[in-house]
Design a protein around this motif. Structure first.
Motif, mmCIF file in Angstrom:
data_model
loop_
_atom_site.group_PDB
_atom_site.id
_atom_site.type_symbol
_atom_site.label_atom_id
_atom_site.label_comp_id
_atom_site.label_asym_id
_atom_site.label_seq_id
_atom_site.Cartn_x
_atom_site.Cartn_y
_atom_site.Cartn_z
ATOM 1 N N GLY A 20 0.783 -1.232 0.000
ATOM 2 C CA GLY A 20 0.000 0.000 0.000
ATOM 3 C C GLY A 20 0.809 1.274 0.000
ATOM 4 O O GLY A 20 1.850 1.387 0.641
ATOM 5 N N SER A 33 -7.538 1.878 -1.963
ATOM 6 C CA SER A 33 -6.242 1.469 -1.430
ATOM 7 C C SER A 33 -5.240 1.298 -2.564
ATOM 8 O O SER A 33 -5.104 0.212 -3.135
ATOM 9 C CB SER A 33 -6.394 0.163 -0.639
ATOM 10 O OG SER A 33 -5.197 -0.185 0.001
ATOM 11 N N ILE A 136 -9.268 -2.326 -4.406
ATOM 12 C CA ILE A 136 -7.874 -2.561 -4.038
ATOM 13 C C ILE A 136 -7.017 -2.578 -5.303
ATOM 14 O O ILE A 136 -7.264 -3.364 -6.221
ATOM 15 C CB ILE A 136 -7.703 -3.917 -3.307
ATOM 16 C CG1 ILE A 136 -8.721 -4.061 -2.168
ATOM 17 C CG2 ILE A 136 -6.273 -4.055 -2.802
ATOM 18 C CD1 ILE A 136 -8.535 -3.083 -1.056
#
Length: 221
Positions: A20, A33, A136
């Motif tokens: 991340g 993210s 994500i």
């Protein structure tokens, strides 16, 4: 004896990987993210701290007799990775550089337009059954990163044992994951073409041959 050994190779991403980056200033509708990226190229990268920290944590599970603080690690880990304990500072013998994407041209020639992908997931509240969707970002499968590490030899008698520790860390990582969400299939990686060469000082040829045998063996699955 003092010398520096340069260890090079490749890390291949076998399944989508999420390490991340900051999403603090993401616009509305942006990925929840994002992955960490090289600021110059905006391409995904692997921070050296992520690789070093993951290998150390895996090795701690193997070598430590109990769950301990990092500064209480087994001597083999303290010698290789160092210690930040007050009044007992120990410098890390292994220096791991940030890793940049090495095969962008190859991936684009295969028709891939983006070096990352966005995976949509839902977390479901067991109490209310309400879904919480999220996005994500992942580094795509097939990405290859340059591996670049420097090991400082301080004691010749420790050299091969330190290489065995490092090799074991690489082996353990290949059977674990790098980044987040490994239990959901993210972050499987493989080491390729790992080799060492002397760049400062002089190391006996037999020691270097033994070193390369250890590292090449660790990279095999």
């Amino acid at each position: 004896m003092y010398a520096k050994i340069k260890i090079t190779g490749e890390i291949e991403v076998k399944t989508g990987m999420h390490i991340g980056g900051s999403g603090a200033f993401a616009a509305i509708g942006a990925v929840d993210s994002p992955v960490v990226k090289d600021i110059r190229t905006n391409l995904p990268m692997i921070p050296g701290s992520s690789l070093k920290g993951k290998m150390r944590s895996l090795l701690a599970k193997e070598y430590n007799s109990a769950v301990v603080e990092p500064n209480g690690d087994d001597e083999r880990l303290l010698r290789l990775f160092g210690s930040s304990e007050k009044n007992r500072l120990r410098r890390s013998r292994i220096l791991i550089s940030d890793m940049v994407l090495a095969n962008e041209k190859e991936l684009r020639s295969a028709g891939i337009q983006s070096m990352t992908e966005v995976k949509f997931e839902n977390s479901i509240s067991r109490a209310t059954a309400v879904a919480n969707p999220r996005q994500i970002e992942r580094t795509i499968r097939g990405s290859v990163f340059h591996l670049d590490m420097i090991y400082e030899i301080e004691q010749e008698e420790d050299f091969l044992e330190d290489m065995e520790t490092l090799g074991e860390g690489m082996k353990l990582l290949q059977y674990d994951y790098l980044g987040g969400s490994g239990s959901r299939g993210y972050g499987k990686v493989a080491f390729r073409d790992v080799k060492a060469q002397t760049v400062v000082g002089s190391v006996p040829q037999k020691l270097m041959e033994a070193c390369n045998e250890i590292l090449s063996g660790a990279a095999k699955q």
